[in-house]
Motif scaffolding. Sequence first.
Motif, PDB file in Angstrom:
ATOM      1  N   GLU A  14       0.833  -1.198   0.000  1.00  9.51           N
ATOM      2  CA  GLU A  14       0.000   0.000   0.000  1.00  9.51           C
ATOM      3  C   GLU A  14       0.870   1.252   0.000  1.00  9.51           C
ATOM      4  O   GLU A  14       1.852   1.336   0.747  1.00  9.51           O
ATOM      5  CB  GLU A  14      -0.889  -0.012   1.257  1.00  9.51           C
ATOM      6  N   ASP A  17       3.781   2.791  -6.065  1.00  8.49           N
ATOM      7  CA  ASP A  17       3.268   3.132  -7.396  1.00  8.49           C
ATOM      8  C   ASP A  17       3.396   1.938  -8.334  1.00  8.49           C
ATOM      9  O   ASP A  17       4.242   1.054  -8.133  1.00  8.49           O
ATOM     10  CB  ASP A  17       4.052   4.298  -7.996  1.00  8.49           C
ATOM     11  N   ARG A  35     -11.002  -2.246 -14.838  1.00 12.40           N
ATOM     12  CA  ARG A  35     -10.525  -3.025 -13.693  1.00 12.40           C
ATOM     13  C   ARG A  35     -11.615  -4.042 -13.331  1.00 12.40           C
ATOM     14  O   ARG A  35     -12.792  -3.706 -13.259  1.00 12.40           O
ATOM     15  CB  ARG A  35     -10.240  -2.139 -12.479  1.00 12.40           C
ATOM     16  N   ILE A  60      -5.233   7.626 -10.376  1.00 13.60           N
ATOM     17  CA  ILE A  60      -5.072   6.732 -11.505  1.00 13.60           C
ATOM     18  C   ILE A  60      -5.087   7.571 -12.774  1.00 13.60           C
ATOM     19  O   ILE A  60      -6.015   8.344 -13.007  1.00 13.60           O
ATOM     20  CB  ILE A  60      -6.207   5.684 -11.549  1.00 13.60           C
ATOM     21  N   LEU A  75      -0.726   4.005 -11.537  1.00 15.66           N
ATOM     22  CA  LEU A  75      -1.428   4.004 -10.251  1.00 15.66           C
ATOM     23  C   LEU A  75      -0.462   4.566  -9.208  1.00 15.66           C
ATOM     24  O   LEU A  75       0.596   3.985  -8.960  1.00 15.66           O
ATOM     25  CB  LEU A  75      -1.889   2.608  -9.874  1.00 15.66           C
ATOM     26  N   THR A  76      -0.838   5.677  -8.629  1.00 16.77           N
ATOM     27  CA  THR A  76       0.027   6.382  -7.693  1.00 16.77           C
ATOM     28  C   THR A  76      -0.465   6.173  -6.267  1.00 16.77           C
ATOM     29  O   THR A  76      -1.664   6.234  -6.004  1.00 16.77           O
ATOM     30  CB  THR A  76       0.023   7.889  -8.014  1.00 16.77           C
ATOM     31  N   SER A  78      -0.745   3.547  -4.281  1.00 18.05           N
ATOM     32  CA  SER A  78      -1.812   2.549  -4.398  1.00 18.05           C
ATOM     33  C   SER A  78      -2.535   2.296  -3.075  1.00 18.05           C
ATOM     34  O   SER A  78      -1.945   2.349  -1.995  1.00 18.05           O
ATOM     35  CB  SER A  78      -1.245   1.251  -4.944  1.00 18.05           C
ATOM     36  N   GLN A  79      -3.816   2.025  -3.205  1.00 15.61           N
ATOM     37  CA  GLN A  79      -4.673   1.709  -2.067  1.00 15.61           C
ATOM     38  C   GLN A  79      -5.112   0.263  -2.176  1.00 15.61           C
ATOM     39  O   GLN A  79      -5.070  -0.332  -3.259  1.00 15.61           O
ATOM     40  CB  GLN A  79      -5.905   2.630  -2.077  1.00 15.61           C
ATOM     41  N   TYR A  82      -7.347  -0.842  -4.928  1.00 12.65           N
ATOM     42  CA  TYR A  82      -6.865  -0.921  -6.311  1.00 12.65           C
ATOM     43  C   TYR A  82      -6.604  -2.359  -6.762  1.00 12.65           C
ATOM     44  O   TYR A  82      -6.371  -2.612  -7.937  1.00 12.65           O
ATOM     45  CB  TYR A  82      -5.565  -0.122  -6.477  1.00 12.65           C
ATOM     46  N   SER A  83      -6.627  -3.289  -5.833  1.00 10.38           N
ATOM     47  CA  SER A  83      -6.370  -4.685  -6.197  1.00 10.38           C
ATOM     48  C   SER A  83      -7.390  -5.171  -7.216  1.00 10.38           C
ATOM     49  O   SER A  83      -8.565  -4.808  -7.167  1.00 10.38           O
ATOM     50  CB  SER A  83      -6.438  -5.564  -4.951  1.00 10.38           C
ATOM     51  N   LEU A 105      -3.077  -7.189 -10.251  1.00 10.81           N
ATOM     52  CA  LEU A 105      -2.448  -6.301  -9.268  1.00 10.81           C
ATOM     53  C   LEU A 105      -2.919  -6.686  -7.880  1.00 10.81           C
ATOM     54  O   LEU A 105      -4.131  -6.747  -7.619  1.00 10.81           O
ATOM     55  CB  LEU A 105      -2.813  -4.850  -9.554  1.00 10.81           C
ATOM     56  N   ILE A 107      -2.410  -5.671  -3.874  1.00  4.67           N
ATOM     57  CA  ILE A 107      -1.877  -4.674  -2.947  1.00  4.67           C
ATOM     58  C   ILE A 107      -1.858  -5.270  -1.541  1.00  4.67           C
ATOM     59  O   ILE A 107      -2.891  -5.731  -1.042  1.00  4.67           O
ATOM     60  CB  ILE A 107      -2.737  -3.396  -2.939  1.00  4.67           C
TER      61      ILE A 107
END
Lengths: 109, 117
Positions: A14, A17, A35, A60, A75-76, A78-79, A82-83, A105, A107
């Motif tokens: 978490e 990027d 996504r 994003i 993706l900056t 990431s949270q 975002y997975s 992805l 996270i």
Amino acid sequence: QQPVQSPQAVILREGEDAVINCSSSKALYSVHWYRQKHGEAPVFLMILLKGGEQKGHDKISASFNEKKQQSSLYLTASQLSYSGTYFCGTGGGDDKIIFGKGTRLHILP
Amino acid sequence: NAGVMQNPRHLVRRRGQEARLRCSPMKGHSHVYWYRQLPEEGLKFMVYLQKENIIDESGMPKERFSAEFPKEGPSILRIQQVVRGDSAAYFCASSPGSPGYTNTEAFFGQGTRLTVV
């Protein structure tokens, strides 16, 4: 011709990027990013049209280099939310979108 | 405005039976797309339809598979004499225009998960 996505999978912590790339062997008119979470429908993120377009919302963003026939999703910070699996879809001037195989992805907290 | 509705969500068929998958596009959307997704695979394009017309069926197997989008009612993807290899998730998407070359997004339904036993 199916676009090629790289990497195939990414594991991040978490706050880190990520960049997901999408390339095509044919001329592109549009790039679509989605996504998908496990067992759910793909959810639209953004469209980019030809002309070096860049777009973004929240943390994003994406770019489209039509000359190189490539797009990248950024993706900056990431949270956990975002997975999922990210798909790029390419429009080649006909009416359909052809999707890549996806980038998974994950996270970690 | 309800989203894209697909039913059933899960469908189990024995080999040799027929499978009918239904998709109701979002209100005002006249373009319907069907995709097939296998585990760990991407979304494979099958067919693109507008009302009463098949526009592009280049991704659909020539045999056993058919699709329609009648003037009234949902779009139907029909698979005759199903085999184990047909087991997959089938997604429908709809859009108000042509997403291939315009600034038009396609919205996906929740999918139908077909299992052939």
